[in-house]
Design an enzyme around this catalytic site. Structure first.
Site, PDB file in Angstrom:
ATOM      1  N   GLU A 116      -6.803   1.014   3.321  1.00 24.59           N
ATOM      2  CA  GLU A 116      -5.409   1.110   2.862  1.00 24.59           C
ATOM      3  C   GLU A 116      -4.422   1.588   3.921  1.00 24.59           C
ATOM      4  O   GLU A 116      -3.400   2.176   3.610  1.00 24.59           O
ATOM      5  CB  GLU A 116      -5.305   2.050   1.642  1.00 24.59           C
ATOM      6  CG  GLU A 116      -6.424   1.845   0.650  1.00 24.59           C
ATOM      7  CD  GLU A 116      -6.233   2.604  -0.640  1.00 24.59           C
ATOM      8  OE1 GLU A 116      -5.936   1.958  -1.626  1.00 24.59           O
ATOM      9  OE2 GLU A 116      -6.368   3.846  -0.651  1.00 24.59           O
ATOM     10  N   ASP A 162      -5.934  -3.153   4.737  1.00 18.43           N
ATOM     11  CA  ASP A 162      -7.396  -3.158   4.761  1.00 18.43           C
ATOM     12  C   ASP A 162      -7.966  -2.348   3.612  1.00 18.43           C
ATOM     13  O   ASP A 162      -7.230  -1.716   2.858  1.00 18.43           O
ATOM     14  CB  ASP A 162      -7.877  -2.573   6.097  1.00 18.43           C
ATOM     15  CG  ASP A 162      -7.441  -1.122   6.283  1.00 18.43           C
ATOM     16  OD1 ASP A 162      -6.296  -0.779   5.902  1.00 18.43           O
ATOM     17  OD2 ASP A 162      -8.238  -0.318   6.794  1.00 18.43           O
TER      18      ASP A 162
HETATM   19  C1  NOJ Z   1      -5.184   7.495   1.171  1.00 22.52           C
HETATM   20  C2  NOJ Z   1      -6.060   6.309   1.409  1.00 22.52           C
HETATM   21  O1  NOJ Z   1      -6.745   5.968   0.287  1.00 22.52           O
HETATM   22  C3  NOJ Z   1      -6.973   6.570   2.568  1.00 22.52           C
HETATM   23  O2  NOJ Z   1      -7.822   5.499   2.788  1.00 22.52           O
HETATM   24  C4  NOJ Z   1      -6.119   6.817   3.752  1.00 22.52           C
HETATM   25  O3  NOJ Z   1      -6.901   7.030   4.880  1.00 22.52           O
HETATM   26  C5  NOJ Z   1      -5.195   7.992   3.493  1.00 22.52           C
HETATM   27  N1  NOJ Z   1      -4.428   7.762   2.320  1.00 22.52           N
HETATM   28  C6  NOJ Z   1      -4.315   8.272   4.678  1.00 22.52           C
HETATM   29  O4  NOJ Z   1      -3.409   7.228   4.858  1.00 22.52           O
HETATM   30  C1  NOJ Z   2      -9.693   5.729  -0.063  1.00 22.97           C
HETATM   31  C2  NOJ Z   2     -10.498   4.647   0.542  1.00 22.97           C
HETATM   32  O1  NOJ Z   2     -10.100   4.476   1.854  1.00 22.97           O
HETATM   33  C3  NOJ Z   2     -10.328   3.369  -0.239  1.00 22.97           C
HETATM   34  O2  NOJ Z   2     -11.167   2.383   0.280  1.00 22.97           O
HETATM   35  C4  NOJ Z   2     -10.620   3.574  -1.686  1.00 22.97           C
HETATM   36  O3  NOJ Z   2     -10.375   2.398  -2.390  1.00 22.97           O
HETATM   37  C5  NOJ Z   2      -9.807   4.708  -2.253  1.00 22.97           C
HETATM   38  N1  NOJ Z   2      -9.924   5.883  -1.435  1.00 22.97           N
HETATM   39  C6  NOJ Z   2     -10.249   5.055  -3.664  1.00 22.97           C
HETATM   40  O4  NOJ Z   2     -11.572   5.484  -3.655  1.00 22.97           O
END
Ligand code: NOJ
Ligand code: NOJ
Length: 534
Positions: free
Chosen positions: A246, A243
């Protein structure tokens, strides 16, 4: 109850039904309809200047510039911080931070969404005095030509299903990222299509050509950059993927709805560039299949839940409620009111499931995040800091407890501005029924309405009052943001749910872009309301 009140109440209730009975012709019923709006809210109507809250206005004026500059500073070629040997020309970094957390990468999603803000700015300035922004947008398109073709851990560009295009992020010098990650993320290609097609539409609208020498022409952009992404969607939309946050490998509303919008964009321009009618047919067929998937098979709605579900498998396994800011973001980024007719894409922000998602998010998060508690109980409908989803545990560095995010809070403001804008532009009556009633609970005193079907006529005093109150509601989300940005207008990813100070990736490009978008819709909506003399 006095007889006279009883009579007028009956009249009003009749007047609230369609077709409009003749006794509604006068203005009395409208005035009485005002009584349905809670007193505290009516105050907003009586202050004629209420939608021009001076403090908020002054802040927005400044912050709009600051955020725009912050976006540019995170893009190779226009940045005042990085030279092109540090960040490739046209590469959009997510945040300057290289550790705790390391966001010094270009994410396909963040980049596409951010560049769209720049494209809207070019639109608003009608190509005047924005040469550096035009060349930045084109540099982004050129840069994507290169990164699309990199072999990476999701696959290759030339794989039969173009698997390489599902890679979520790249190094800022255009090298692949080869560490463990939640991949593939299948929203990237569609978001890039939406952004690049909106630029092509803009060139057409203002009768301009492509300036970038490498890109040469619209045809080149279509065949080399847009079409591969469209092919990716036609071959992969039915597969699970990670999603936008991520974390979860499954089907997701945000991914599907933005892919659908990308297909629509593809269909709208492919005809002009593609001699292959077969490809156009494939796009149309895929559009119908994906739409059917979204509307019925995917499980984004279930009986008994008024809101949409971002990741149905998580609801089924009991891990999550389904509520997610991704739903609102999905609706916003798949319906571009300005570049075409998106009425055949379901789930616009004005639709009941979307309004219900927004109110359910607010209802949950106003209690979930202590920082919002001082906004409870004023009697007025009031915006609060919103996070990604209720069960979130990502704190911006690691996992502990989730917090409100700037981009989620800004998307609520944008959604409500756009709702008002759409209603006013299309001059529609506002119909409040059992489907969307929850959203209006704080705006209308339903205890006195005694009907399940309320029609507020376009242009009536009640309509104007409600519109203004909704405008104030959108503003109140921006006020939350105003309270938590840095003194210099800097914006991280999150603000702490207990004390409100920023945390997570600093100067997050997407935060600035989302807030900038909300400001822009506020301006547009305010302009329209003024034009209509609301
Ligand atoms: C980094 C991701 O970008 C973020 O969306 C996620 O919640 C964390 N890792 C934890 O898995
Ligand atoms: C974490 C977020 O969950 C994700 O959507 C985003 O793309 C990355 N950070 C980078 O900003």
């Amino acid at each position: 109850m006095k007889l006279v009140t009883l009579l007028s109440l009956t009249a009003v209730i009749n007047c609230l039904y369609i077709p409009v009975p003749s006794e509604c012709a006068g203005s009395t019923w409208l005035r009485i309809a005002e009584n349905y709006l809670p007193k505290s809210v009516q105050n907003w109507l009586t202050t004629t200047d209420s939608i021009r809250n001076s403090d908020l206005n002054a802040w927005i004026e400044e912050q709009k510039e600051v955020s725009f500059r912050a976006i540019l500073n995170n893009i190779g070629g226009v940045s005042e911080i990085y030279n092109v040997s540090q960040v490739a020309k046209g590469a959009v970094i997510a945040s300057p931070l290289t550790q705790k957390p390391d966001y010094f990468y270009q994410w396909t999603r963040d980049a596409a969404l951010t560049i769209k803000s720049l494209i809207l700015e070019i639109n608003d300035k009608e190509f005047e005095g924005v040469d550096d922004i035009i060349s930045t947008v084109e540099a982004y398109i050129e840069n994507n030509y290169y990164i699309q073709r990199l072999d990476n851990k999701s696959g290759k560009f030339n794989d039969e299903n173009k698997d390489g295009l599902g890679e979520p992020k790249f190094l800022v010098n255009n090298k692949p990222f080869d560490k463990h990650w939640g991949r593939p993320q299948r929203d990237g290609p569609g978001l890039r299509v939406i952004t690049v097609v909106s630029y092509i539409n803009l060139l057409d609208k203002f009768d301009k050509g492509v300036s970038n020498e490498f890109l040469k022409s619209r045809e080149f952009i279509y065949h080399k950059i847009i079409k591969p992404d469209l092919v990716y969607i036609t071959r992969n939309w039915m597969k699970e993927g990670f999603d936008l946050w991520e974390e979860i490998n499954a089907h997701h509303f945000f991914t599907s709805i933005t892919q659908l919008a990308a297909l629509k964009d593809g269909i709208s321009i492919a005809g002009s560039f593609d001699s292959s009618t077969e490809f156009v047919e494939t796009l149309k067929r895929t559009f119908e299949s994906l739409k059917k998937f979204i509307l019925s098979d995917a499980g984004f709605t279930i009986n008994g839940l008024p809101y949409l579900i971002e990741t149905p498998t998580l609801l089924k396994s009991g891990k999550r409620s389904g509520l997610d800011a991704a739903i609102i973001l999905g609706a916003l980024h798949s319906h571009n009111l300005e570049f075409g007719d998106f009425s055949d894409i379901p789930y616009d922000i004005s639709d009941s499931p979307l309004l219900n998602t927004l109110s359910a998010m607010v209802a949950d998060m106003k209690y979930r995040y202590p920082i919002n508690h001082n906004r409870i109980g004023f009697g007025n409908p009031i915006g609060v800091g919103l996070g990604r989803y209720p069960e979130d545990v990502y704190d911006g560095y690691g996992t502990s407890e989730g917090n409100p995010w700037f981009l989620a809070t800004a998307s609520a403001a944008e959604a409500v501005y756009r709702f008002i804008y759409k209603l006013s532009l299309t001059e529609e009556n506002l119909v409040i029924d059992t489907e969307n009633r929850e959203f209006f609970e704080d705006f209308i005193d339903f205890e006195t309405v005694e009907t399940d079907y309320l029609v507020i006529h376009f242009g009536s005093l009640a309509f104007k009052t409600l519109t203004r109150n909704l405008f104030g509601y959108s503003d109140s989300f921006l006020e939350v943001i105003k309270d938590h940005v840095g003194d210099d207008g800097s914006m991280s990813e999150q603000f702490n749910k207990y004390h409100g100070y920023m945390q997570g990736a600093e100067e997050l490009t997407w935060s600035h872009s989302a807030v900038w978008n909300a400001f822009r819709w506020r301006e547009k909506t305010e302009g329209l309301l003024r034009e209509l003399e609301f």
